[in-house]
Design a protein around this motif. Structure first.
Motif, PDB file in Angstrom:
ATOM      1  N   GLY A  60       0.767  -1.054   0.091  1.00  0.00           N
ATOM      2  CA  GLY A  60      -0.080   0.269   0.050  1.00  0.00           C
ATOM      3  C   GLY A  60       0.589   1.379   0.173  1.00  0.00           C
ATOM      4  N   LEU A  61       2.089   0.948  -0.657  1.00  0.00           N
ATOM      5  CA  LEU A  61       2.625   2.416  -0.532  1.00  0.00           C
ATOM      6  C   LEU A  61       2.757   2.943  -1.656  1.00  0.00           C
ATOM      7  N   PRO A  62       1.960   4.370  -1.580  1.00  0.00           N
ATOM      8  CA  PRO A  62       1.962   5.588  -2.690  1.00  0.00           C
ATOM      9  C   PRO A  62       3.331   5.832  -3.539  1.00  0.00           C
ATOM     10  N   VAL A  63       3.292   6.121  -4.492  1.00  0.00           N
ATOM     11  CA  VAL A  63       4.876   6.194  -5.336  1.00  0.00           C
ATOM     12  C   VAL A  63       5.669   7.214  -6.476  1.00  0.00           C
ATOM     13  N   VAL A  64       6.174   8.025  -5.455  1.00  0.00           N
ATOM     14  CA  VAL A  64       6.358   9.168  -6.406  1.00  0.00           C
ATOM     15  C   VAL A  64       8.137   9.346  -7.144  1.00  0.00           C
ATOM     16  N   GLY A  65       8.616   9.412  -8.361  1.00  0.00           N
ATOM     17  CA  GLY A  65       9.758   9.328  -9.234  1.00  0.00           C
ATOM     18  C   GLY A  65       9.927  10.636  -9.574  1.00  0.00           C
ATOM     19  N   THR A  66      11.771  10.276  -9.307  1.00  0.00           N
ATOM     20  CA  THR A  66      12.614  11.144  -9.914  1.00  0.00           C
ATOM     21  C   THR A  66      12.494  11.767 -11.449  1.00  0.00           C
ATOM     22  N   LEU A  67      13.277  12.173 -11.870  1.00  0.00           N
ATOM     23  CA  LEU A  67      12.520  13.128 -13.868  1.00  0.00           C
ATOM     24  C   LEU A  67      13.409  11.799 -14.278  1.00  0.00           C
ATOM     25  N   LEU A  68      14.383  11.118 -13.751  1.00  0.00           N
ATOM     26  CA  LEU A  68      14.666   9.920 -14.744  1.00  0.00           C
ATOM     27  C   LEU A  68      14.470   8.615 -14.529  1.00  0.00           C
ATOM     28  N   ALA A  69      13.463   8.162 -13.387  1.00  0.00           N
ATOM     29  CA  ALA A  69      12.426   7.571 -12.870  1.00  0.00           C
ATOM     30  C   ALA A  69      11.370   7.351 -13.705  1.00  0.00           C
ATOM     31  N   LEU A  70      10.489   8.101 -14.198  1.00  0.00           N
ATOM     32  CA  LEU A  70       9.913   8.502 -15.313  1.00  0.00           C
ATOM     33  C   LEU A  70       9.495   7.042 -16.353  1.00  0.00           C
ATOM     34  N   GLY A  71       8.305   6.504 -15.681  1.00  0.00           N
ATOM     35  CA  GLY A  71       7.944   5.645 -17.070  1.00  0.00           C
ATOM     36  C   GLY A  71       8.410   3.830 -16.540  1.00  0.00           C
ATOM     37  N   ALA A  72       9.301   4.390 -14.903  1.00  0.00           N
ATOM     38  CA  ALA A  72       9.390   3.019 -14.150  1.00  0.00           C
ATOM     39  C   ALA A  72       8.060   2.078 -13.716  1.00  0.00           C
TER      40      ALA A  72
END
Length: 562
Positions: free
Chosen positions: A230-242
């Motif tokens: 149940g973890l919300p996920v955030v990403g860096t610019l380079l993680a977009l698309g993960a």
């Protein structure tokens, strides 16, 4: 077996590594290498127009395939021209093997024609480098370069080969095996259990993904961890698309130009699980005030990153995919209803502000309409600047390795050659490049390479006749004193494209820009699409440099700041 020259040895070793495309430029010190390459039946050479372009083409191939790729340059100015592309690969952890020619060994240190200390210059910007002293050394050096480039945290490796070494002959009794990545480090059970226990006990955890998740092909594993715990996920610019755009657990991009609700959620989380991220200042803002209520778990393949910016409560030096897959068994299924409700409330109170979504004359509208026309399989590249951040905010990135952008070094001029590299590696896919006029001018000569290769690259030029992000920061933080940011000469980019042999479409001259955009994106082969935009447009929200992420300049401030 007959004797082989060092140059032929290099080509044979590259063939055995599976290299099939090399971008580069010949010169006096690497002509033996090019002569040997001309006889290869397996490797195709792409003649770049600038060595920096060759380096970024190799990066484009490496970023979409996940495998080390190769570029060539000659000595002296050839080597110095490619340094920026190597440094960019180092900061973004991209596996590239750069092979440079060097003056003959007897001339090294004499200030010979086109001699520079390539080895010395590249020590700080490579993962490793070699100055080869004999042809026989190549048998171990070339496979070792590929092993190093792809092992652990990927990165660039340089091999500098003097001309006389390229011309030396050597007997090859047995070929070495191709260089392969080292196996990932073993994951210690106690550390894994501590991390699982911390996640299970947390009330408001967030999973924070960096570019290492893409490098390790760990996106699906991250999604499974997020869904189970149940973890919300955030990403860096380079993680977009993960995680694909629209995934129910994915909140969006954090940091300087991230979404306000994402940065506010990080203010309230009590546990931050960072995977493959290095706590870059563009992501964290003022590091001492980043996630002020959270304990931190840091999972990264590079032990030098652990504790460098934020001190973790628990850490694991491991491959991101292996770590997340191993972690899954120890996590309890937990919907975290209260935390998810809080996240929904933050999103509702602070939704992404993307003005002009239906207007092809507005940046967000142009990018969103392009995304709809291109579909989910297109590979997207950007240059650096406002257009880069607008694209990160508005383009629906659905797949890993379909998003190519210069993150750590922020290199203007990255986009066009990187897009060419992506198209060389994936010729059956459409590659869309979002660029600005300032960035495109940095490596515009590679339009000739694109036209020559007839690759399926669509250049979408957001032309504000300015260095947009420089202009924006001068406007916001330097008393609106705009200096050296507006171009006085307004280039005719459609005429330039046609001069290079590329078709071009000017949306400003179209009665139906949205239709013209869709038609241009659907046509086969390369095309430049010129889209003029207002220089006063800003990319918001924005965290002022050095400020905490909570102190974002938002959409409501846009008109007040004009």
């Amino acid at each position: 077996m007959p004797k082989l020259t060092g140059a032929h040895l290099i080509v044979k070793l590259l063939e055995r590594q599976g290299i099939r495309v090399i971008a580069g430029i010949p010169g006096g010190s690497n002509l033996p290498l090019y002569d040997a390459l001309s006889a290869s039946r397996l490797i195709r050479h792409v003649l770049a127009r600038h060595e920096q372009g060759a380096g970024f083409m190799a990066q484009g191939m490496a970023r979409v395939t996940g495998r080390a790729q190769v570029c060539f340059a000659t000595s002296g100015p050839g080597a110095t021209n490619i340094l920026t592309a190597i440094a960019d690969a180092k900061l973004d952890s991209v596996p590239v093997v750069c092979i440079t020619g060097q003056v003959p060994g007897s001339l090294i240190g004499t200030d010979a024609f086109q001699e520079v200390d390539t080895y010395g210059m590249t020590i700080p910007i490579t993962k490793h480098n070699f100055l080869v002293r004999s042809a026989e050394e190549l048998l171990s050096t070339v496979p070792e370069a590929f092993r190093i480039a792809a092992s652990g945290r990927p990165g660039p490796v340089l091999i500098d080969v003097p001309k006389d070494v390229q011309q030396q002959t050597v007997n090859v009794d047995r070929w070495p095996g191709p260089g392969r990545p080292d196996p990932p480090p073993r994951i210690p059970g106690p550390a894994l259990k501590r991390i699982a226990d911390l996640i299970n006990a947390a009330q408001r955890p967030i999973l924070y993904l960096g570019g290492g998740v893409i490098s390790a092909n760990a996106g699906p594993a991250a999604a499974r961890v997020a869904e189970k715990a149940g973890l919300p996920v955030v990403g860096t610019l380079l993680a977009l698309g993960a995680l694909p755009d629209g995934h129910p657990r994915f909140l969006g991009m954090l940091g300087m130009h991230g979404s306000r609700h994402v940065n506010l959620a990080l203010e309230e989380c009590d546990l931050l699980v960072a995977v493959g991220a290095r706590f870059d200042d563009r992501a964290t803002g003022k590091a001492s005030e980043f996630c002020p209520q959270a304990r931190i778990i840091h999972i990264d393949i590079d032990d030098s990153e652990v504790g460098k910016v934020k001190q973790p409560a628990a850490a694991l030096v491991a491959n991101a995919k292996s770590a997340l897959e191993a972690l899954l068994a120890g996590l309890r299924k937990n919907p975290r209803a209260a935390w998810q409700e809080k996240i929904r409330a933050l999103r509702a109170a602070h939704p992404p502000q993307l003005p002009g979504l239906g207007d092809p004359a507005a940046p967000y509208g142009l990018i969103r309409l392009a995304g709809e026309a291109l579909g989910p399989d297109a590979i997207v590249a950007t240059d650096v600047g406002q257009h880069q951040m607008w694209t990160a905010q508005a383009y629906p990135i659905r797949r890993p390795r379909h998003w190519l952008t210069s993150g750590g070094l922020g290199t203007m001029g990255f986009g066009l050659p990187a897009a060419i590299g992506a198209a060389l590696a994936e010729p059956d896919k459409t590659v869309a490049l979002f660029t600005g006029d300032g960035s495109l001018l940095m490596n515009i000569q590679e339009m000739a390479t694109l036209a020559e290769e007839r690759l399926n690259v669509k250049i979408i030029l957001l032309n504000n006749r300015a260095l947009g992000l420089v202009r924006q920061q001068q406007h916001l933080f330097y008393g609106r004193r705009i200096f050296a940011a507006d171009f006085r000469l307004h280039a005719d980019f459609t005429a330039i494209a046609r001069g290079f042999g590329l078709p071009a479409v000017d949306l400003a001259q179209s009665g139906d820009p949205a239709r013209s955009l869709a038609q241009a994106l659907r046509r086969p082969g390369p095309v430049l699409i010129h889209a003029p935009i207002d220089a006063r447009e800003q990319v918001l929200p924005m965290v002022p440099p050095g400020a905490a992420n909570r102190n974002m300049i938002g959409e409501g401030d846009r008109h007040a700041q004009r």
